[in-house]
Structures are given as C-alpha cells and as structure tokens.
Design a protein around this motif. Structure first.
Motif, PDB file in Angstrom:
ATOM      1  N   ASP A  57       0.829  -1.200   0.000  1.00 46.56           N
ATOM      2  CA  ASP A  57       0.000   0.000   0.000  1.00 46.56           C
ATOM      3  C   ASP A  57       0.867   1.255   0.000  1.00 46.56           C
ATOM      4  OD1 ASP A  57      -3.022   0.878   0.606  1.00 46.56           O
ATOM      5  OD2 ASP A  57      -1.676   2.188   1.719  1.00 46.56           O
ATOM      6  N   GLN A  59       3.918   1.549  -1.120  1.00 45.30           N
ATOM      7  CA  GLN A  59       4.575   1.686  -2.419  1.00 45.30           C
ATOM      8  C   GLN A  59       3.655   2.371  -3.435  1.00 45.30           C
ATOM      9  OE1 GLN A  59       5.109  -1.917  -4.833  1.00 45.30           O
ATOM     10  NE2 GLN A  59       7.241  -1.296  -5.181  1.00 45.30           N
ATOM     11  N   GLU A  60       2.385   2.082  -3.356  1.00 46.40           N
ATOM     12  CA  GLU A  60       1.436   2.633  -4.322  1.00 46.40           C
ATOM     13  C   GLU A  60       1.065   4.079  -4.022  1.00 46.40           C
ATOM     14  OE1 GLU A  60      -3.071   1.731  -6.101  1.00 46.40           O
ATOM     15  OE2 GLU A  60      -2.132   0.339  -4.679  1.00 46.40           O
ATOM     16  N   HIS A  61       1.001   4.450  -2.750  1.00 45.41           N
ATOM     17  CA  HIS A  61       0.382   5.726  -2.397  1.00 45.41           C
ATOM     18  C   HIS A  61       1.312   6.768  -1.765  1.00 45.41           C
ATOM     19  CE1 HIS A  61      -3.620   4.237  -3.347  1.00 45.41           C
ATOM     20  NE2 HIS A  61      -3.389   3.160  -2.619  1.00 45.41           N
ATOM     21  N   PRO A  63       4.716   8.905  -2.026  1.00 49.03           N
ATOM     22  CA  PRO A  63       5.808   9.281  -2.937  1.00 49.03           C
ATOM     23  C   PRO A  63       7.206   8.987  -2.389  1.00 49.03           C
ATOM     24  CG  PRO A  63       4.140  11.005  -2.874  1.00 49.03           C
ATOM     25  CD  PRO A  63       3.767  10.022  -1.815  1.00 49.03           C
ATOM     26  N   TYR A  65       8.269   6.703  -0.266  1.00 47.66           N
ATOM     27  CA  TYR A  65       8.621   5.281  -0.275  1.00 47.66           C
ATOM     28  C   TYR A  65       8.576   4.673  -1.670  1.00 47.66           C
ATOM     29  CZ  TYR A  65       9.244   5.066   4.703  1.00 47.66           C
ATOM     30  OH  TYR A  65       9.739   5.257   5.969  1.00 47.66           O
ATOM     31  N   ARG A  66       7.760   5.220  -2.545  1.00 50.65           N
ATOM     32  CA  ARG A  66       7.793   4.740  -3.932  1.00 50.65           C
ATOM     33  C   ARG A  66       9.186   4.960  -4.517  1.00 50.65           C
ATOM     34  NH1 ARG A  66       4.356   8.126  -6.236  1.00 50.65           N
ATOM     35  NH2 ARG A  66       2.579   6.978  -5.367  1.00 50.65           N
ATOM     36  N   ALA A  67       9.739   6.144  -4.284  1.00 52.03           N
ATOM     37  CA  ALA A  67      11.081   6.461  -4.785  1.00 52.03           C
ATOM     38  C   ALA A  67      12.148   5.662  -4.043  1.00 52.03           C
ATOM     39  CB  ALA A  67      11.344   7.954  -4.636  1.00 52.03           C
ATOM     40  N   PHE A  69      11.849   2.687  -2.507  1.00 52.24           N
ATOM     41  CA  PHE A  69      11.812   1.282  -2.905  1.00 52.24           C
ATOM     42  C   PHE A  69      12.482   1.101  -4.266  1.00 52.24           C
ATOM     43  CE2 PHE A  69       7.751   0.005  -0.322  1.00 52.24           C
ATOM     44  CZ  PHE A  69       8.409   0.344   0.838  1.00 52.24           C
ATOM     45  N   ALA A  70      12.214   2.023  -5.189  1.00 54.31           N
ATOM     46  CA  ALA A  70      12.826   1.928  -6.516  1.00 54.31           C
ATOM     47  C   ALA A  70      14.343   2.075  -6.420  1.00 54.31           C
ATOM     48  CB  ALA A  70      12.237   2.998  -7.434  1.00 54.31           C
ATOM     49  N   ASP A  75      11.125  -4.860  -3.636  1.00 56.46           N
ATOM     50  CA  ASP A  75       9.789  -5.217  -4.108  1.00 56.46           C
ATOM     51  C   ASP A  75       9.016  -5.871  -2.969  1.00 56.46           C
ATOM     52  OD1 ASP A  75       7.500  -5.953  -5.399  1.00 56.46           O
ATOM     53  OD2 ASP A  75       8.475  -7.249  -6.879  1.00 56.46           O
TER      54      ASP A  75
END
Length: 456
Positions: A57, A59-61, A63, A65-67, A69-70, A75
């Motif tokens: 959740d 990762q999707e929402h 910003p 943590y999305r960056a 994790f990438a 994953d």
C-alpha cells in the motif's frame, strides 16, 4: 469489575463515539484480545501478512517510499520474512523533517498534525491518520483491561502535553465527564497545585491513574510528607508512560496508593509500543508494531542484546513510520511470559540515548551512574543534572531541611569520580526544578547526546 455505568460506557457510549468518529476501535480491540493468546508463531505469521500488505500500500500511495523502494530495488511482493525489512534504510527525524510532504499518502484519511516535545533535540512535526489513532486506542484499551480497568471506569490523567491540554473545550469536557475521565495539567507542580490534584483524586476515587511517573511520584511524595492517605481510594492500578520509570518511583507510588504500577512504553511519534502485564513483562503490540534492536553501526542485534529501538508501525499507511529510529535503548526478551500471552517482550527499556552521559575520557554510561550520587545525599530533596559539554555539568538542587554546606562538595566530588577530575561541576540551588517544554521531567539531560541524536 466495572459498575453498571462503566459497563454502559464501554459497551454502548464509547463504541457509539468511535463509530461517529469513523474509528474501528472496538473491532480492532476485540481482535487484539483474541490474538494476544495465540502461539508466537501464529502472531509472527499475522505480523508478516500485515507487513506485506502495508508495504504494498505504501509503495502505491506514498511518494517518498515509492522512490525509496525503486532506489533500493525493493519489491514488497517478494517479502517473505520480517528480516527482509533490513533491505531498507532507517527513517530518522531528519529525514521526516526533510520529506514531510512526500511522506503523506495520496489516499490518507483523517490526517492530523502532531509534534514531539523536542526533549531530545528539535521538535519533530509529523502527521497521524485515522487508522493509527484507532489502533493505538485499541492497544491501550487492551492493556488497561489486563489490570481489570475498562473504558468508563473513573480515571485521572496527569499529563503535560499541550496537544491534550489545548483541546479542553466545552465539548471535550462534556465528553470526559461522560467517560468519567479527568485531565490534570502536569506543567506546574507547586504545593498548592499538588494539593488541588490530591483533592480531585480523593473526590473522584479513580479506578486508574494514568500519566508521567515523575508527576505521580511527586504527588505521592507530597501526600506522604503531609500525612494524607492515598491507600483508601480503591485505585486498581497506576499506569505510567512517556518517561523512564525508576525503581524508587515505582516503590513510592505502589506503597502510597496501595496498588501495582504498570509501565507503558511508546511515544507520540512511534505509537504505543509495549505495555506491562500483571506478570511483569512489557508486551510488544506485535499485531501492529515490528521492533528491531540495532547497534551503533546500524546492525540488527539478536534478542538479549542492548541497542537502539527501531520501530515499524503497521497502522501508519497514511504517513508511514518504517524502520524509525526512536532514540531509545532497550533489549528484546528471550523468554516467554508466565502470563501465557504469545506477544513478544521487551525485557529492558533503558531510557533514551540522551539519558546517557559521556565522561571526559569518552566513556559512555547511563545517567543512573550520576543519579545515585545525588540520591545518596539526605539533604537533597530533588535534583536535575544537565551535561552541558564534556567539560561542564550543571546540577540543579532543591535543598531539603537536612541540606548542609558540605553537600555541595559531596555532589562535586561524586560526579567528578564518574565524569573525570577535569570536568567542572556547577551546583546551583533552586526552589523549583526546570522541566522540559512538554511538562515531562528528566533527572539527567546530556546536551552532547542530544546533539548526536539531532544529527541522526
């Protein structure tokens, strides 16, 4: 067991309030009361399932943590154990300050702004969503029921946070009256104020006291000096939190109120991490919280070894706290508790990293090493030690009737033996000790350790 009105509050009035606030507290608490008795392996499986859903959740929402994790090629789909969290870097207070907006989830619900009191450096501003509030309230509710205290039982809260004290409007006062909760401000502890607190406590005859151990032990000490009984009030438990609980505080509170003292560990930022059960163990709220212990190099330590407490709160998807460095020092337990709960245990909570002092030769020691020097001097009524630098430590002393001029020399020589002969010990006699901005009290404050924590 609660009286008839208390049962009405816990079963009807409080659940209605929570539904109106869109909080799922009753369901969460009931789930926790079931899962606390599960075997450790089943609790760990639940924790892993929740962790994986939480990370997906986030990762999707979110910003930030999305960056992140990438960047680390992390994953959440592949998470197979709690140890997989170690692929992620720690979250620090500085990172939260620098990325405040990016840490907000795009689908956040009910975000409210909060801040810590800044007792270990610059205050931290962050946000808490509806989900975390719900889970934290449920965790506390479960813990107080361990001691046969329920929502709706008369309760006196002795607190200093401006967050609670600043919200005492007419609606809140009515709500507190219906819930039979009374909030007393811990900022000022003059004899006049403390006498008023005791009058209120005697009038309410609460089933539970909740608050800072320093404030409640101060009230107990005042009552003892004045010959005021507190052991005839029917208090079932004194629940303390937000500060280190010292043995002498526990003894005084328990003796004078004639009831057990239950410790709670957590913070505004990290959540309700652990609560003490009647068998004496500090149980981690493992359904919601993953605790890691790390050394000074950031390596994860096994149970039984002392290090900094790192927390991942699984109910913070609105504003995630993942591998958050608390600045507190503790030890994960190696033994199950005699109470039969499968929840893991914090066997020691040694205090904040800033409760430690540094001698002139670089030796790090707990502030207790200095506290015992002052506690062994009969003429010292109360005190506070501030390590200003490696070369200067200030000691604020409230002298008692037995204080003699030679006590100043005993303080100086005792602290020099621990900190080093070259250290200047500045003893100042005062009428009232300086408290922290939050209203909490700390016997020892190290500015050196504070500077290190602020840079973390």
């Amino acid at each position: 067991m609660s009286d008839l009105y208390g049962r009405f509050v816990s079963r009807v009035l409080f659940p209605l309030q929570e539904r109106l606030k869109h909080h799922d507290t009753v369901r969460v608490k009931e789930g926790m009361e079931d899962s606390q008795w599960w075997p450790r392996e089943r609790i760990e499986a639940l924790q892993l399932k929740r962790l994986k859903a939480f990370l997906l959740d986030v990762q999707e929402h979110v910003p930030y943590y999305r960056a992140l994790f990438a960047e680390h090629r992390f994953d959440p789909v592949g998470v197979a154990s709690i140890a997989d969290l170690q692929a992620l870097p720690y979250l620090t207070k500085k990172l939260i300050r620098d990325n405040s907006d990016a840490l907000r989830a795009s689908n956040a619900v009910g975000l409210s702004r909060f801040n810590t009191g800044g007792s270990s450096g610059e205050p931290l501003i962050f946000f808490i969503g509806t989900e975390r509030v719900t889970h934290d309230v449920a965790a506390k509710w479960r813990a107080t029921r361990w001691w046969d205290v329920d929502i709706g039982d008369p309760e006196v809260v002795i607190w200093g946070s401006p967050i609670e004290l600043g919200t005492q409007d007419r609606v809140r006062l009515i709500r507190d009256a219906l819930m039979r909760t009374r909030l007393l401000p811990a900022f000022e502890m003059s004899d006049e104020k403390v006498q008023g607190f005791i009058d209120t406590i005697r009038e309410m005859r609460p089933r539970m006291l909740f608050g800072y151990p320093s404030a409640i032990s101060h009230i107990a000490g005042y009552a003892e000096r004045k010959g005021i009984r507190l052991d005839d009030l029917g208090v079932k438990v004194v629940f303390v939190t937000s500060e280190r609980l010292y043995d002498h505080q526990r003894e005084a509170i328990s003796r004078l109120f004639a009831c057990p003292v239950a410790n709670g560990y957590g913070g505004r930022d990290a959540g309700f991490i652990a609560h003490q059960c009647p068998s004496g163990s500090m149980h981690i709220t493992a359904e919601d919280i993953v605790v890691e212990i790390i050394d000074g190099e950031g390596r994860v330590l096994p149970p039984g070894q002392s290090g900094e407490i790192v927390v991942t709160h699984l109910a913070t998807r609105d504003y995630p706290f993942i591998r958050y460095r608390t600045g507190d020092v503790g030890v994960l337990g190696t033994q199950a508790c005699a109470c039969g709960r499968g929840l893991p245990v914090l066997s020691e909570i040694q205090g904040r990293s800033t409760d430690f002092v540094i001698a002139a030769d670089g030796t790090v020691m707990h502030g207790l090493a200095l506290i015992y020097v002052l506690r062994d001097i009969p003429g010292v009524a109360s005190f506070k030690i501030v390590q200003e630098s490696l070369g200067l430590t200030t000691v604020y002393v409230v002298p008692g009737p037995a204080f003699v001029p030679g006590d100043t020399g005993r303080i100086e020589s005792g602290l020099k033996r621990r900190l080093g002969d070259s250290v200047v010990i500045d003893v100042k006699q005062v009428e009232v000790l300086p408290a922290e901005a939050s209203g909490k009290f700390r016997y020892v404050v190290s500015r050196i350790a504070t500077d290190l924590a602020a840079r973390a």
